[in-house]
Structure formats: structure tokens, C-alpha cells
Design an enzyme around this catalytic site. Structure first.
Site, PDB file in Angstrom:
ATOM      1  N   MET A  22       0.805  -1.221   0.000  1.00  0.00           N
ATOM      2  CA  MET A  22       0.000   0.000   0.000  1.00  0.00           C
ATOM      3  C   MET A  22       0.841   1.274   0.000  1.00  0.00           C
ATOM      4  SD  MET A  22      -1.456   0.133   3.927  1.00  0.00           S
ATOM      5  CE  MET A  22      -0.343   0.148   5.351  1.00  0.00           C
ATOM      6  N   GLU A  24       5.117   3.163  -0.568  1.00  0.00           N
ATOM      7  CA  GLU A  24       6.527   3.081  -0.899  1.00  0.00           C
ATOM      8  C   GLU A  24       7.322   3.831   0.160  1.00  0.00           C
ATOM      9  OE1 GLU A  24       6.495   4.703  -4.798  1.00  0.00           O
ATOM     10  OE2 GLU A  24       6.279   6.792  -4.136  1.00  0.00           O
ATOM     11  N   ASP A 134       2.819  -9.161  11.643  1.00  0.00           N
ATOM     12  CA  ASP A 134       3.565  -9.411  10.403  1.00  0.00           C
ATOM     13  C   ASP A 134       5.064  -9.502  10.696  1.00  0.00           C
ATOM     14  OD1 ASP A 134       3.738  -9.983   7.710  1.00  0.00           O
ATOM     15  OD2 ASP A 134       3.776  -7.899   7.076  1.00  0.00           O
TER      16      ASP A 134
END
Length: 299
Positions: A22, A24, A134
Site C-alpha cells: 500500500m 513506498e 507481520d
């Protein structure tokens, strides 16, 4: 030469450090404080998606909430031409994924030290009600002095996460337990499971579950088709091996319930020194026997 883009009249964007689902991440420079930073900027195509914007805002709040030496610090947030951004601490070192890509297993003591740092960070996060969700090699970054910090709270869950996000499975499947993939709500134990998978990968230089097809990967995780750590690294001490294996257990009842619990099992038991009093007592007893023997001989 094209002028560099400046966000908020302060953060100068330079090269691209990486790209995610989603956003950079740019190499940046804080003109006001004169220091390097990392700037995570939402993609233009994602800014119109309410769910993605909420996740981005959740990341900033969750990471800022966990103020810890082993968590990448959040310096600032803002919006530039409709695109939200997060300004983060800039680390000069590589990620653990970069190190593993170079090949070869990592030394056991180095992995143990990494686990200590990450467990300290996760313990602090869990204490504030934040689940990372994550943990993987790409989100473990090395510092200048060899320590590590966890990054990317993009799918984190905190107490104020919207309910529309909490009932969905986020994270990287290769680092999720089977019961979580099946839809069980996220818990602190999932972060510890993922860290066990990371440690397995670091110690063996191979992914625990290398399947590329998602269905095959889910099946392999569900069946726990895993080469035992002892077969791949017989040199590892029992405490480290048992910690990794327990963290990755397919049975959620056997996994660690807290970072502190996992940390307590990480080191081999210290050798207990012999008590001085016991040594002196033994010496005195031997001396008494010797004296008695001498008296018998004289008599």
C-alpha cells in the site's frame, strides 16, 4: 536537474528504499533537524480506499504507541497533496531478509541475540495492547551496532483498531499458524509463532514452509510438514532448539503465551557453582579420616 519533492515543507524525498502493498518507502532528509529519515508514502491509487487509509493511520498510531529501543521510531505524520505519509527513524543497516538472501545459516548465538531484542520489543508492544501481526525477516532491521529493531506495523492491531479490520486475517501466510489462517482472532502468541519461524529460517538458511502456491502452503502448515531443526542444525544447544520448536508448535496450547515466557526458555540453564560450604565440609571430612587412620597405625 529535477528538484526533489519536499513533504510538509520539511522532508526531502530522495531514492526509493522499498515498496509494499500500500505504500513506498523513500530515503529522506529532515531539513529542519538536519538528519536522515525514512518516509513511507501511500500510493496515489490507495489513497481513495478508506480501508487502506485506516490501515495506514493504524500503523502510525501503533508504532508511535510502542516507544522502545528495539522498535523503529515514528517521528511525524502528515498529508501531502492528499497522500498520507509517515516519517520514520532511518536505519543504515540491512534487513534480516537481506542477510539471509546472501546465503548460509546464521550462528546460533547471533540468532539468540536477535531473538532477545525482538522479544523485548514484542513484550513492550503486547503490554500496550498492540499486536504486530507481520513478524518476518523483512521487518527486522539491523542497527549500526548490530542490534535489531522491528518495523512495519502496517497490519498491526491495537485497542482502537476498527472492527472491520480485526476480523480479517492479515500478515504473511508463511509466518502464520494454521489456526490463525483458519480465521481464529489474532493473539500475542501469533507474533511469537512468527518469530519462531524466523529463527528456524535464520538457523537453517531455508524457509520452514517454502511452498509458493498459497493452497499448498496452507496445507503444509496445517499438516506441520517441517524438517526437524535437530536434523538440520545438530550443533544447536537444546534450549535454543526447544524454544524455536515450541514457538512453532502446531498445537496452540503448547506455544508460548507471552514474550517473557519465551525469553525465559531461550538461554541454556546456567551451571550451578559448587557451594563453598559443601567443599569445605568435604575437605574437613577427608582430613578427619586421614587423622583417624594415622592414629590407628600409631596405636
Amino acid at each position: 536537474m529535477q528538484a526533489r519533492q519536499v513533504l510538509g515543507g520539511r522532508y526531502e524525498l530522495r531514492g526509493i528504499l522499498g515498496r509494499g502493498g500500500m505504500a513506498e518507502v523513500h530515503d529522506g532528509w529532515d531539513r529542519r533537524l538536519g538528519r536522515p529519515v525514512a518516509v513511507k508514502l501511500l500510493y496515489p491509487t490507495a489513497e481513495a480506499q478508506p480501508d487502506t487509509r485506516r490501515r495506514f493511520a493504524t500503523e502510525a498510531r501503533a508504532a508511535a504507541l510502542v516507544n522502545h529501543p528495539h522498535v523503529v521510531a515514528v517521528h511525524d505524520t502528515g498529508v501531502h497533496e492528499g497522500r498520507p505519509y509517515i516519517v520514520l527513524e532511518r536505519l543504515p543497516g540491512a534487513s534480516m531478509a537481506d542477510v539471509l538472501a546472501r546465503g548460509g545459516p546464521m550462528p546460533a548465538e547471533h540468532v539468540r541475540a536477535i531473538l532477545r531484542d525482538v522479544l523485548a520489543a514484542l513484550g513492550a508492544a503486547h503490554a500496550t495492547g498492540v499486536l504486530h501481526r507481520d513478524i518476518k525477516p523483512a521487518n527486522i532491521l539491523f542497527t549500526t551496532f548490530g542490534g535489531v529493531k522491528i518495523a512495519d506495523f502496517g497490519v498491526a492491531k491495537s485497542a482502537d483498531s476498527p472492527h472491520t479490520l480485526t476480523n480479517r486475517v492479515f500478515g504473511t501466510m508463511a509466518y502464520l499458524p494454521a489456526d490463525r489462517i483458519a480465521g481464529r482472532p489474532a493473539t500475542a502468541s501469533d507474533d511469537l509463532y512468527a518469530l519462531g519461524v524466523v529463527a528456524y529460517e535464520a538457523l537453517t538458511a531455508r524457509r520452514a514452509y517454502p511452498q509458493e502456491n498459497l493452497a499448498a502452503l496452507a496445507d503444509a502448515i496445517g499438516a506441520a510438514r517441517l524438517t526437524p531443526l535437530s536434523a538440520l542444525r545438530p550443533d544447536i544447544d537444546p534450549a535454543l532448539r526447544a524454544t524455536v520448536e515450541r514457538a512453532m508448535s502446531p498445537d496452540p496450547r503448547w506455544r508460548f503465551g507471552s514474550a517473557a515466557q519465551m525469553r525465559a526458555c531461550l538461554d541454556p540453564p546456567a551451571k550451578r557453582p559448587r557451594r563453598a560450604g559443601g567443599v569445605l565440609a568435604a575437605a574437613a571430612a577427608l582430613l578427619a579420616v586421614a587423622v583417624l587412620a594415622a592414629l590407628v597405625v600409631v596405636a
